[in-house]
Every structure is written in C-alpha cells, then in structure tokens.
Design an enzyme around this catalytic site. Structure first.
Site, PDB file in Angstrom:
ATOM      1  N   LYS A   1      81.511 -37.108  42.520  1.00 28.73           N
ATOM      2  CA  LYS A   1      81.135 -36.827  41.243  1.00 28.73           C
ATOM      3  C   LYS A   1      81.412 -35.430  41.003  1.00 28.73           C
ATOM      4  CE  LYS A   1      77.371 -38.520  39.376  1.00 28.73           C
ATOM      5  NZ  LYS A   1      78.039 -39.354  38.490  1.00 28.73           N
TER       6      LYS A   1
ATOM      7  N   GLU B   1      85.235 -50.071  37.326  1.00 30.90           N
ATOM      8  CA  GLU B   1      83.900 -49.773  36.864  1.00 30.90           C
ATOM      9  C   GLU B   1      84.137 -49.799  35.459  1.00 30.90           C
ATOM     10  OE1 GLU B   1      82.069 -46.743  38.867  1.00 30.90           O
ATOM     11  OE2 GLU B   1      83.698 -45.089  38.311  1.00 30.90           O
TER      12      GLU B   1
ATOM     13  N   ARG C   1      73.958 -37.754  47.782  1.00 28.01           N
ATOM     14  CA  ARG C   1      75.324 -38.114  47.080  1.00 28.01           C
ATOM     15  C   ARG C   1      76.042 -36.588  46.821  1.00 28.01           C
ATOM     16  NH1 ARG C   1      75.792 -42.476  42.353  1.00 28.01           N
ATOM     17  NH2 ARG C   1      74.850 -40.665  41.147  1.00 28.01           N
TER      18      ARG C   1
END
Length: 330
Positions: free
Chosen positions: A189, A222, A90
């Site tokens: 991220k 989320e 990721r």
C-alpha cells in the site's frame, strides 16, 4: 471461474475486530455535497501534534517527490479501532517490502494512533496513517533519506450515502489496468496511487460510483479502492491476491462472516462475465465497508437490488463494528 492453487497463500489472518457508526468523510468517493473533517483538527507528525494550518512536510520529502512511502486507512467506531492489529501488520509488511524502516515499534505506533484520535475528540471516524521515506534531495536514491516520517490524520468519514448501501452501486470497467506485480506489487500500500487515481477518473467520467480494474490477463483484479465479491448459486467468490487484489482487511472480515453464516467462499480468477452473470455482487474496503453492487457496465446484476446474502453480511459486519475493537478511551 478458474481456481488458482496460489489461493492457499491467501488465507486471512484472524485478529480482533471493532465497533459501528454512520460517519461522514471525503476520502475516496465521488464528490459529496457535504464536507468532512474535524474542526480544530490535531495532526500527528513525528511525535508532535499540529493544527491543520501548521501541519507541514518538507518539499524534499520523498513521499511527496516520488510517492515513496506507505499508508493504511483505518476505521474506528463507538470508541474502538477496528482491526488495528491487522492494519499495523500490513503496514509493517509493506515497509519490509520496500526496505523502509518504520522509526517506532508497533506498540508505540498503536499509542500514537490512539492519542491522535483522543486529541481530535472523536468516537467514530477514519485514520490515515502514513510513513514516508523522509527528507532527501532531488535525486531518486532513497539512501539520501536518513529519517522516515510518520504522519497520522484523523477525519470523520462517509464514503457513500446510506441510500447506496440500501440500493446498491453502479460500476464500470475501466481501460486502466491494475499494476502488474512484476512492476509494482499491489500488495504494497504505497503512496504511489496513480494507478488507482487514473481508474477513478474513468469512473467519474462515466458517472459511475466505482471502476472495475482488470489485470494484464483480462481477469478481474479489484476496484479502485475496494475488493470485489460475486455470489453465484450461494457460493461467494473473490479474486485471489495473485490476480492483483489487495489482501484487504475488510475482505478478510467478509470471509469470517461468510463462514460464520455457513456460506462457502472461494478465491478464484473471475472475468467480467462472472460479474455480469452473478446473482449478487458486493465490494469491501475500510472506507467503503461492505456495499452492494447492482449494475456493472450497464448490465443489471441479479434482480437489480442488493441480494439476501450481501444484506446478511452487511448486517453482521455492522454488528461486529459496534461490538469489537481496540479501546481508544481507557
């Protein structure tokens, strides 16, 4: 709940997992009475280890000036790093998305991370792995930054008190919307976490444990640091990444556990109504692990206690973290 065809793009990758422990930090949760950290901590910066007092970056680093960089939060339990391969995959995906060249291979990053844990003499804890754009000038242009920096910090961690895993969290819906993928894709991220920070402030002001973030369509995306799942009539549902949800590593583990236990999972758009009317609700995240939610916006979820499906998933997750992962000390 409306199913989305895009959910097929959201299938979790299967990697190896890792071990368990009751640890202690102050990474993203509400203020805690006890502090966290590592005595005489050793911090990795660009191939060298520094004490906490000597670990410094330039004021011209674009990670500081513009939030131009990426990160991963990674847990290790019982001398094993949990899902390390998935976290690094990721990280590399985030880097590719923002045209950031990570200055080492995955194998070199793995060894640097493991050695940082060894230098801090911990068997259980949390790793914050950062890659910044590096030193540039005060201009915005990333082309001015010639050498990205890699920083690895290790800490002890406990996001929530153990009582909250037994009794459940309270969440509130915040006014701050999840970033639109057309502006800043939540799949990256990045070090620019102001969107989440503003939502976290709303949770603090409401004296809640977490904040529920909606997307521009008004559907649930989320929470500030966690993915959300609801359980209704035995079916487990979570928003797809197309709704603004991060493709969480622990989220993927929850899919695996649910399949192993024989529960059907669905990635679909959900609304606040679906949260309020759920039989059970839980959050997943690297720092939070898997934690039940028993109240949302003042509405009691289910019977106000962690439900049986959530409880079984948590128990299995803790078994996995005890038994699997990349060995640190070999």
């Amino acid at each position: 709940m409306k199913t989305t065809d895009a959910a097929v793009l959201d299938e979790p990758k299967i990697h190896e997992p890792t071990a368990e422990a009751a640890v202690e930090p102050a990474i993203e949760g509400r203020p805690r009475p006890s502090t966290v950290g590592v005595k005489d901590a050793r911090i990795y910066i660009d191939g060298k280890f520094y004490s906490e007092a000597d670990a410094k970056i330039s004021v011209f680093d674009h990670g500081l000036l513009y939030g131009d960089g990426i990160f991963e939060g990674i847990r290790f339990y019982n001398g094993r790093v949990f899902r390390l391969g998935e976290h690094l995959d990721r990280l590399w995906d985030s880097a590719r998305s923002i045209c950031l060249e990570i200055p080492m291979t995955k194998e070199e990053m793995t060894e640097a991370l493991l050695e940082t844990i060894r230098q801090n003499h911990l068997r259980d804890g949390y790793v914050r792995l950062l890659v910044t754009r590096g030193i540039g000038n005060l201009g915005l242009n990333p082309m001015q930054c010639k050498s990205p920096s890699v920083i690895i910090i290790v800490a002890a961690i406990t996001l929530y008190h153990e009582n909250l895993y037994r009794k459940g969290l309270t969440i509130v819906t915040c006014a701050t919307r999840r970033c639109n993928p057309g502006a800043l894709n939540p799949a990256v991220k990045s070090l620019n976490y102001l969107n989440n920070v503003m939502a976290r402030l709303e949770a603090n002001l409401a004296d809640a444990d977490e904040a529920l973030m909606l997307n521009d369509e008004g559907n649930v995306a989320e929470c500030t640091a966690d993915n959300i799942f609801v359980v209704k009539r035995g079916q487990i549902v979570t928003p797809p990444v197309t709704a603004g949800a991060l493709r969480g590593i622990t989220r993927s583990v929850a899919f695996e556990i649910a399949a192993e236990l024989g529960f059907k999972t669905l990635k679909a758009d959900i609304t606040r109504h679906d949260v309020y009317a759920a039989d059970e609700c839980f959050l997943t995240g690297t720092a939070a692990e898997i934690v039940p939610v028993v109240k949302a916006d003042g509405r009691v979820i289910g019977n106000g206690k962690p439900g049986p499906i959530t409880t079984r998933i948590i128990a299995r997750f803790r078994e996995m973290t005890r038994e699997t992962g990349t060995p640190i000390f070999t």
